[in-house]
Design an enzyme around this catalytic site. Structure first.
Site, PDB file in Angstrom:
ATOM      1  N   PHE A 149       0.846   7.148  -4.769  1.00 24.27           N
ATOM      2  CA  PHE A 149      -0.194   6.586  -5.642  1.00 24.27           C
ATOM      3  C   PHE A 149      -1.188   5.703  -4.907  1.00 24.27           C
ATOM      4  CE2 PHE A 149       2.643   2.878  -5.637  1.00 24.27           C
ATOM      5  CZ  PHE A 149       1.715   1.848  -5.536  1.00 24.27           C
ATOM      6  N   LYS A 173       0.274  18.349  -4.434  1.00 19.13           N
ATOM      7  CA  LYS A 173       0.955  17.749  -5.604  1.00 19.13           C
ATOM      8  C   LYS A 173       0.659  16.245  -5.545  1.00 19.13           C
ATOM      9  CE  LYS A 173       3.951  15.652  -7.112  1.00 19.13           C
ATOM     10  NZ  LYS A 173       3.718  14.349  -7.790  1.00 19.13           N
ATOM     11  N   GLU A 176       1.613  11.467  -9.896  1.00 17.21           N
ATOM     12  CA  GLU A 176       1.306  11.540 -11.326  1.00 17.21           C
ATOM     13  C   GLU A 176       0.698  10.228 -11.836  1.00 17.21           C
ATOM     14  OE1 GLU A 176       4.141  11.289  -9.799  1.00 17.21           O
ATOM     15  OE2 GLU A 176       5.831  10.802 -11.119  1.00 17.21           O
ATOM     16  N   SER A 226       7.793   6.865  -0.805  1.00 16.16           N
ATOM     17  CA  SER A 226       8.839   5.890  -0.485  1.00 16.16           C
ATOM     18  C   SER A 226       9.929   6.529   0.387  1.00 16.16           C
ATOM     19  CB  SER A 226       9.464   5.377  -1.783  1.00 16.16           C
ATOM     20  OG  SER A 226      10.027   6.469  -2.490  1.00 16.16           O
ATOM     21  N   CYS A 281       0.992   1.136   3.178  1.00 19.36           N
ATOM     22  CA  CYS A 281       2.194   1.274   3.994  1.00 19.36           C
ATOM     23  C   CYS A 281       2.011   0.569   5.335  1.00 19.36           C
ATOM     24  CB  CYS A 281       2.524   2.740   4.208  1.00 19.36           C
ATOM     25  SG  CYS A 281       1.240   3.572   5.119  1.00 19.36           S
ATOM     26  N   GLU A 375      11.140  -3.230   1.083  1.00 15.68           N
ATOM     27  CA  GLU A 375       9.693  -3.076   0.873  1.00 15.68           C
ATOM     28  C   GLU A 375       9.325  -3.694  -0.478  1.00 15.68           C
ATOM     29  OE1 GLU A 375       8.165   0.977   0.490  1.00 15.68           O
ATOM     30  OE2 GLU A 375       6.373   0.334   1.587  1.00 15.68           O
TER      31      GLU A 375
HETATM   32  P1  NAD Z   1       7.098   7.667  -4.444  1.00 14.08           P
HETATM   33  O1  NAD Z   1       8.097   8.002  -3.410  1.00 14.08           O
HETATM   34  O2  NAD Z   1       7.570   7.084  -5.719  1.00 14.08           O
HETATM   35  O3  NAD Z   1       6.265   8.983  -4.856  1.00 14.08           O
HETATM   36  C1  NAD Z   1       5.689   9.818  -3.894  1.00 14.08           C
HETATM   37  C2  NAD Z   1       5.641  11.241  -4.442  1.00 14.08           C
HETATM   38  O4  NAD Z   1       6.966  11.671  -4.725  1.00 14.08           O
HETATM   39  C3  NAD Z   1       4.844  11.373  -5.719  1.00 14.08           C
HETATM   40  O5  NAD Z   1       4.031  12.515  -5.642  1.00 14.08           O
HETATM   41  C4  NAD Z   1       5.914  11.495  -6.791  1.00 14.08           C
HETATM   42  O6  NAD Z   1       5.516  12.299  -7.867  1.00 14.08           O
HETATM   43  C5  NAD Z   1       7.066  12.135  -6.061  1.00 14.08           C
HETATM   44  N1  NAD Z   1       8.382  11.718  -6.582  1.00 14.08           N
HETATM   45  C6  NAD Z   1       8.688  10.559  -7.208  1.00 14.08           C
HETATM   46  N2  NAD Z   1      10.002  10.546  -7.529  1.00 14.08           N
HETATM   47  C7  NAD Z   1      10.523  11.708  -7.084  1.00 14.08           C
HETATM   48  C8  NAD Z   1      11.847  12.274  -7.109  1.00 14.08           C
HETATM   49  N3  NAD Z   1      12.871  11.621  -7.650  1.00 14.08           N
HETATM   50  N4  NAD Z   1      12.028  13.486  -6.549  1.00 14.08           N
HETATM   51  C9  NAD Z   1      11.003  14.148  -5.988  1.00 14.08           C
HETATM   52  N5  NAD Z   1       9.729  13.664  -5.957  1.00 14.08           N
HETATM   53  C10 NAD Z   1       9.495  12.461  -6.492  1.00 14.08           C
HETATM   54  O7  NAD Z   1       6.000   6.731  -3.746  1.00 14.08           O
HETATM   55  P2  NAD Z   1       4.803   5.938  -4.430  1.00 14.08           P
HETATM   56  O8  NAD Z   1       5.356   4.806  -5.213  1.00 14.08           O
HETATM   57  O9  NAD Z   1       3.878   6.881  -5.095  1.00 14.08           O
HETATM   58  O10 NAD Z   1       4.045   5.391  -3.142  1.00 14.08           O
HETATM   59  C11 NAD Z   1       4.360   4.191  -2.509  1.00 14.08           C
HETATM   60  C12 NAD Z   1       5.279   4.428  -1.343  1.00 14.08           C
HETATM   61  O11 NAD Z   1       4.660   5.312  -0.418  1.00 14.08           O
HETATM   62  C13 NAD Z   1       5.575   3.166  -0.555  1.00 14.08           C
HETATM   63  O12 NAD Z   1       6.917   3.170  -0.201  1.00 14.08           O
HETATM   64  C14 NAD Z   1       4.684   3.291   0.664  1.00 14.08           C
HETATM   65  O13 NAD Z   1       5.129   2.575   1.798  1.00 14.08           O
HETATM   66  C15 NAD Z   1       4.746   4.747   0.884  1.00 14.08           C
HETATM   67  N6  NAD Z   1       3.635   5.213   1.706  1.00 14.08           N
HETATM   68  C16 NAD Z   1       3.916   5.535   2.996  1.00 14.08           C
HETATM   69  C17 NAD Z   1       2.900   5.937   3.824  1.00 14.08           C
HETATM   70  C18 NAD Z   1       3.188   6.271   5.256  1.00 14.08           C
HETATM   71  O14 NAD Z   1       2.280   6.698   5.946  1.00 14.08           O
HETATM   72  N7  NAD Z   1       4.391   6.107   5.755  1.00 14.08           N
HETATM   73  C19 NAD Z   1       1.591   6.027   3.344  1.00 14.08           C
HETATM   74  C20 NAD Z   1       1.341   5.714   2.009  1.00 14.08           C
HETATM   75  C21 NAD Z   1       2.393   5.306   1.195  1.00 14.08           C
END
Ligand code: NAD
Length: 484
Positions: A149, A173, A176, A226, A281, A375
């Site tokens: 997000f 994808k 959401e 994450s 991140c 985090e």
């Molecule tokens: P998230 O892991 O909740 O969601 C990421 C994606 O995974 C979304 O598209 C979501 O729909 C999907 N998802 C969520 N739950 C799922 C499940 N149970 N099974 C399969 N798919 C699922 O992450 P977020 O809250 O959207 O983003 C923030 C996180 O992203 C933070 O931890 C941040 O550090 C990380 N991030 C990392 C980088 C990097 O380069 N390492 C860059 C940007 C963000």
């Protein structure tokens, strides 16, 4: 609703799938602004079929022609920067300057993709008399990209320009929580001349992600989100024999030495921890203050107090995020840490239901506290005190994450000492957010990234292509040897 229902994008057309819908919120007002479809394996399969149909023509279009789309797309991103930034602000909450910077970063990523024909020619060598070996790069096929997000425009553009310019057809994808920007990305790419079917968008959450991991028609999958979900996705996608690069969460440390420039360090540290409401991140999360650094901490407090929520700091993504961040601070305070600047219970006049959280600095945090280890993903900086740089590095290296680390000092030898020893993929000296810019690749270590290679820059070429090794002999007199 401010926006019509979000739709999937299939074969160059927006379609409304017959699936349950979830509300999308504006974090600055807490109000629903649209609804997003929660796609299933059926919609993923339709996207794969559509991408597969587009693949033969796209993959055989010469790369020099393919990147012409991205020259035009870059110009369109720049032309529409304000409109795209406003959309990011609405769905993600970022303040205007941050949202603009995000779109301009997307343009820079696209610029790199335009350079791919110059940097990806194959290799050729006469290995025996009349016998030639050459290596050519071919696209993987249908690939997928799952995004978080916090950067609704930029993170999709980490994958889209490079993967597609290298000849793949991609299924996006988006998160959401922020599905609106993806539509404009698709529209601008279509305007730039991208043929129908080369980009598909499937909206949804867990079910759609699992279907992407499992689908045998997808050859490579990138994930950003994450660590918890990155692990699930990496295991699942590789179990179905895909190549996978899964970027996870972060816990970035700034090591601040007593000789550091006071003003630069204070302003950079506060900008790093509070920019995008701490939801980067690469945001500073822990400052390891070495020996007598009180003068720097005092200046940081001035900077943080001068920031106005709603003007200088946007909201966090959700009410749940606000509660999580508050809990970390409450617990650390109860365990003896000192809250120097308190962003809890922040409200913005006229936007009382928005998810605002002011910049927070909390001192005398100990490494065993959850706020020092996990985090937080909000505008919060935890200060851990140490006596020397070795102890500071030990704090940094105890973290299971490894996205970024920085050191603030005027000493070249201390800087080098930290750069060599910090267990992180991106390291900075006197830089609060050490994001490498193109052509250098972005990517962390440890629990911040699973898989080989990087997602952007030169490192991504390997991920989005497969090398074909060709041996030819046009010399009948070459005789017989072990190669014959
Ligand atoms: P998230 O892991 O909740 O969601 C990421 C994606 O995974 C979304 O598209 C979501 O729909 C999907 N998802 C969520 N739950 C799922 C499940 N149970 N099974 C399969 N798919 C699922 O992450 P977020 O809250 O959207 O983003 C923030 C996180 O992203 C933070 O931890 C941040 O550090 C990380 N991030 C990392 C980088 C990097 O380069 N390492 C860059 C940007 C963000």
């Amino acid at each position: 609703m401010r926006y019509p229902d979000v739709q999937n994008y299939l074969g160059g057309t927006f379609v409304a799938p017959d699936v349950p819908m979830t509300d999308v919120y504006d974090p600055s007002s807490g109000e629903p602004i649209s609804r997003v479809p929660m796609s299933t394996a059926r919609e993923v399969d339709a996207a794969v079929r559509s991408a597969r149909a587009a693949f033969p023509a796209w993959s055989t279009t010469p790369i020099k022609d393919r990147v012409q789309v991205f020259y035009r797309y870059k110009a369109l991103l720049e032309q529409h920067v304000n409109e795209l930034a406003a959309l990011i602000s609405e769905e993600n909450g970022k303040i205007a300057g941050e949202a603009r910077a995000e779109v301009l970063k997307s343009a820079e990523l696209t610029e790199f993709a335009c350079s791919l024909p110059q940097i990806t020619p194959g290799e050729v060598l006469e290995v025996s008399r009349g016998v030639e070996c050459r290596v050519e790069r071919f696209p993987v096929g249908v690939v997928a990209s799952i995004t978080p997000f916090n950067f609704p425009n930029m993170v999709p553009n980490w994958s889209i320009p490079n993967a597609i310019a290298l000849g793949n057809c991609l299924i996006l994808k988006p998160s959401e929580l922020v599905p609106l920007s993806a539509r404009r990305i698709a529209e601008l790419l279509a305007e730039a001349g991208l043929p129908a079917g080369v980009l598909q968008i499937v909206h949804g959450g867990r079910e759609a992600v699992e279907a992407l991991c499992d689908h045998p028609g997808i050859g490579a999958l990138s994930f950003v989100g994450s660590t918890k979900i990155a692990k699930v996705v990496y295991r699942r996608a590789t179990a179905s024999l895909k190549r996978c690069l899964a970027l996870g969460g972060a816990k970035n440390h700034l090591i601040v030495m007593p000789d550091a420039d006071r003003e630069m360090t204070a302003s950079n540290a506060v900008a790093s921890m509070s920019g995008c409401a701490g939801q980067r991140c690469m945001a500073a999360s822990v400052m390891v203050a070495v020996a007598d650094t009180d003068h720097i901490v005092a200046r940081m407090v001035d900077h943080a107090r001068a920031m106005v929520p709603g003007r200088d700091v946007g909201p966090v993504i959700s009410a749940a995020a606000m509660e999580r961040i508050t809990r970390y601070i409450d617990e650390a305070e109860a365990a003896g840490a000192t809250v120097l600047v308190d962003g809890r219970r922040t409200t913005v006049s006229g936007r009382e239901r928005g998810y605002y959280f002011g910049p927070t600095i909390i001192d005398h945090v100990t490494p065993d506290m959850a706020i020092a280890q996990e985090e937080v993903f909000g505008p919060v900086l935890a200060i851990v005190r140490t006596e020397n740089v070795e102890q500071a590095l030990a704090v940094e290296n105890a973290s299971p994450y490894g996205n970024a680390a920085s050191v603030f000092t005027e000493s070249g030898s201390v800087a080098r000492f930290v750069m060599e020893r910090a267990s992180a993929g991106m390291v900075g000296v006197n830089v609060g957010v050490p994001v490498p810019r193109e052509p250098f690749s972005f990517g962390g270590w440890n629990d911040s990234k699973f898989g080989v290679g990087d997602i952007t820059g030169r490192g991504s070429i390997e991920f989005w292509t497969q090398a074909k090794k060709m041996t030819t002999k046009w010399n009948r007199e070459a005789g017989v040897n072990w190669m014959s």
